[in-house]
Write a protein that holds these residues in place. Sequence first.
Motif, mmCIF file in Angstrom:
data_model
loop_
_atom_site.group_PDB
_atom_site.id
_atom_site.type_symbol
_atom_site.label_atom_id
_atom_site.label_comp_id
_atom_site.label_asym_id
_atom_site.label_seq_id
_atom_site.Cartn_x
_atom_site.Cartn_y
_atom_site.Cartn_z
ATOM 1 N N MET A 298 -24.369 -17.996 22.603
ATOM 2 C CA MET A 298 -25.437 -17.784 21.628
ATOM 3 C C MET A 298 -25.216 -18.728 20.448
ATOM 4 O O MET A 298 -24.091 -19.010 20.079
ATOM 5 C CB MET A 298 -25.426 -16.341 21.126
ATOM 6 C CG MET A 298 -25.911 -15.335 22.126
ATOM 7 S SD MET A 298 -25.949 -13.641 21.488
ATOM 8 C CE MET A 298 -27.421 -13.678 20.490
ATOM 9 N N VAL A 299 -26.316 -19.163 19.875
ATOM 10 C CA VAL A 299 -26.246 -20.056 18.719
ATOM 11 C C VAL A 299 -26.611 -19.281 17.460
ATOM 12 O O VAL A 299 -27.234 -18.217 17.525
ATOM 13 C CB VAL A 299 -27.175 -21.279 18.904
ATOM 14 C CG1 VAL A 299 -26.678 -22.157 20.038
ATOM 15 C CG2 VAL A 299 -28.591 -20.864 19.140
ATOM 16 N N ASP A 300 -26.243 -19.854 16.325
ATOM 17 C CA ASP A 300 -26.360 -19.131 15.062
ATOM 18 C C ASP A 300 -27.748 -18.584 14.751
ATOM 19 O O ASP A 300 -27.847 -17.423 14.357
ATOM 20 C CB ASP A 300 -25.868 -19.982 13.894
ATOM 21 C CG ASP A 300 -25.881 -19.187 12.600
ATOM 22 O OD1 ASP A 300 -25.437 -18.024 12.623
ATOM 23 O OD2 ASP A 300 -26.381 -19.703 11.585
ATOM 24 N N PRO A 301 -28.826 -19.317 14.889
ATOM 25 C CA PRO A 301 -30.099 -18.673 14.531
ATOM 26 C C PRO A 301 -30.358 -17.404 15.347
ATOM 27 O O PRO A 301 -30.868 -16.422 14.809
ATOM 28 C CB PRO A 301 -31.157 -19.742 14.841
ATOM 29 C CG PRO A 301 -30.430 -21.027 14.907
ATOM 30 C CD PRO A 301 -29.025 -20.705 15.301
ATOM 31 N N CYS A 302 -29.981 -17.408 16.596
ATOM 32 C CA CYS A 302 -30.187 -16.226 17.446
ATOM 33 C C CYS A 302 -29.259 -15.093 17.022
ATOM 34 O O CYS A 302 -29.684 -13.939 16.966
ATOM 35 C CB CYS A 302 -29.939 -16.574 18.915
ATOM 36 S SG CYS A 302 -31.079 -17.800 19.566
ATOM 37 N N ILE A 303 -28.030 -15.416 16.732
ATOM 38 C CA ILE A 303 -27.064 -14.396 16.316
ATOM 39 C C ILE A 303 -27.539 -13.737 15.023
ATOM 40 O O ILE A 303 -27.567 -12.508 14.907
ATOM 41 C CB ILE A 303 -25.661 -15.002 16.126
ATOM 42 C CG1 ILE A 303 -25.138 -15.561 17.450
ATOM 43 C CG2 ILE A 303 -24.700 -13.969 15.553
ATOM 44 C CD1 ILE A 303 -23.927 -16.462 17.291
ATOM 45 N N SER A 304 -27.941 -14.545 14.049
ATOM 46 C CA SER A 304 -28.400 -14.012 12.762
ATOM 47 C C SER A 304 -29.621 -13.122 12.933
ATOM 48 O O SER A 304 -29.717 -12.049 12.332
ATOM 49 C CB SER A 304 -28.741 -15.153 11.804
ATOM 50 O OG SER A 304 -27.602 -15.926 11.550
ATOM 51 N N LYS A 305 -30.567 -13.556 13.752
ATOM 52 C CA LYS A 305 -31.778 -12.765 13.984
ATOM 53 C C LYS A 305 -31.454 -11.450 14.684
ATOM 54 O O LYS A 305 -32.028 -10.406 14.355
ATOM 55 C CB LYS A 305 -32.785 -13.553 14.828
ATOM 56 C CG LYS A 305 -33.436 -14.688 14.089
ATOM 57 C CD LYS A 305 -34.729 -14.193 13.526
ATOM 58 C CE LYS A 305 -35.575 -15.326 13.006
ATOM 59 N NZ LYS A 305 -36.607 -14.820 12.117
ATOM 60 N N MET A 306 -30.543 -11.481 15.648
ATOM 61 C CA MET A 306 -30.165 -10.253 16.358
ATOM 62 C C MET A 306 -29.435 -9.288 15.433
ATOM 63 O O MET A 306 -29.660 -8.082 15.471
ATOM 64 C CB MET A 306 -29.310 -10.575 17.582
ATOM 65 C CG MET A 306 -30.089 -11.192 18.725
ATOM 66 S SD MET A 306 -31.218 -10.033 19.510
ATOM 67 C CE MET A 306 -30.078 -9.132 20.554
ATOM 68 N N ARG A 307 -28.560 -9.823 14.588
ATOM 69 C CA ARG A 307 -27.869 -8.968 13.622
ATOM 70 C C ARG A 307 -28.890 -8.309 12.680
ATOM 71 O O ARG A 307 -28.801 -7.126 12.375
ATOM 72 C CB ARG A 307 -26.849 -9.776 12.822
ATOM 73 C CG ARG A 307 -25.562 -10.083 13.583
ATOM 74 C CD ARG A 307 -24.759 -11.100 12.828
ATOM 75 N NE ARG A 307 -23.392 -11.047 12.528
ATOM 76 C CZ ARG A 307 -22.482 -10.106 12.577
ATOM 77 N NH1 ARG A 307 -22.774 -8.954 12.968
ATOM 78 N NH2 ARG A 307 -21.261 -10.267 12.238
ATOM 79 N N ALA A 308 -29.880 -9.090 12.236
ATOM 80 C CA ALA A 308 -30.915 -8.549 11.353
ATOM 81 C C ALA A 308 -31.760 -7.494 12.078
ATOM 82 O O ALA A 308 -32.218 -6.533 11.464
ATOM 83 C CB ALA A 308 -31.800 -9.684 10.831
ATOM 84 N N GLN A 309 -31.933 -7.677 13.385
ATOM 85 C CA GLN A 309 -32.736 -6.718 14.151
ATOM 86 C C GLN A 309 -32.061 -5.353 14.225
ATOM 87 O O GLN A 309 -32.734 -4.333 14.251
ATOM 88 C CB GLN A 309 -33.035 -7.249 15.557
ATOM 89 C CG GLN A 309 -34.051 -6.438 16.318
ATOM 90 C CD GLN A 309 -35.424 -6.418 15.660
ATOM 91 O OE1 GLN A 309 -35.817 -7.368 14.989
ATOM 92 N NE2 GLN A 309 -36.151 -5.331 15.840
ATOM 93 N N VAL A 310 -30.735 -5.340 14.230
ATOM 94 C CA VAL A 310 -30.023 -4.056 14.197
ATOM 95 C C VAL A 310 -30.447 -3.286 12.952
ATOM 96 O O VAL A 310 -30.779 -2.099 13.021
ATOM 97 C CB VAL A 310 -28.485 -4.261 14.222
ATOM 98 C CG1 VAL A 310 -27.768 -2.941 13.961
ATOM 99 C CG2 VAL A 310 -28.040 -4.870 15.535
ATOM 100 N N GLU A 311 -30.483 -3.973 11.827
ATOM 101 C CA GLU A 311 -30.893 -3.337 10.583
ATOM 102 C C GLU A 311 -32.343 -2.854 10.664
ATOM 103 O O GLU A 311 -32.665 -1.749 10.207
ATOM 104 C CB GLU A 311 -30.738 -4.309 9.419
ATOM 105 C CG GLU A 311 -31.111 -3.711 8.083
ATOM 106 C CD GLU A 311 -30.930 -4.668 6.922
ATOM 107 O OE1 GLU A 311 -31.325 -4.282 5.813
ATOM 108 O OE2 GLU A 311 -30.413 -5.784 7.111
ATOM 109 N N GLU A 312 -33.228 -3.650 11.248
ATOM 110 C CA GLU A 312 -34.637 -3.261 11.381
ATOM 111 C C GLU A 312 -34.785 -1.995 12.218
ATOM 112 O O GLU A 312 -35.564 -1.103 11.882
ATOM 113 C CB GLU A 312 -35.460 -4.396 11.991
ATOM 114 C CG GLU A 312 -35.643 -5.582 11.086
ATOM 115 C CD GLU A 312 -36.298 -5.233 9.757
ATOM 116 O OE1 GLU A 312 -37.274 -4.451 9.748
ATOM 117 O OE2 GLU A 312 -35.828 -5.729 8.725
ATOM 118 N N GLU A 313 -34.039 -1.942 13.307
ATOM 119 C CA GLU A 313 -34.111 -0.762 14.186
ATOM 120 C C GLU A 313 -33.590 0.477 13.452
ATOM 121 O O GLU A 313 -34.167 1.565 13.573
ATOM 122 C CB GLU A 313 -33.321 -1.000 15.473
ATOM 123 C CG GLU A 313 -33.808 -2.158 16.321
ATOM 124 C CD GLU A 313 -35.143 -1.926 17.011
ATOM 125 O OE1 GLU A 313 -35.621 -0.772 17.071
ATOM 126 O OE2 GLU A 313 -35.713 -2.910 17.504
#
Length: 177
Positions: free
Chosen positions: A1-16
Amino acid sequence: MVDPCISKMRAQVEEELKAAMQYMAMGAHFSKDTINRPGFAEFFFKAASEEREHAIKIISYLLMRGELTSKVSDLIKRNLNPQTTSWANGVSAFKDALRLEASVTKKIRDIIIVCENNPTHFNDYHLVDYLTVDFLGEQYHGQRDIAGKVSTLEKMMDRHGVLGEFLFDKKMLDGEL
């Protein structure tokens, strides 16, 4: 995984988790003895559990991909207070829920776009497939279900007022809606 994807997925945890807390607030509101709408409460508490499960699935996915080697607890140390804690009626709560689901869906689609169409990094086919198969279908189905509930409840309340909301609540509790 590359950084933009990792950052977005981490942020999605917060959204959920934010969505889960908002649904918890909705469930609690309709559970109050002065409101007493157990069908609404049950619906929103189940929605909260589903959103929490989504957060867990994303954390598990990040762990599987080796992207949560440190600072795992940072994912849940954010401000997760619900934006709203009371509603005038069931229609307003369902409309808020529909906006919430649309927002979560948009953020999932944004992750897919970033991780699929990024010319400077590789296309993360696995992540895109995972989100498309495991999340998007459920999101769209949930949005359609809530939109249908809004339509039906509005018609019942237009015709029968508060009694319409009461009957709708009973039908939800009995699993008829």
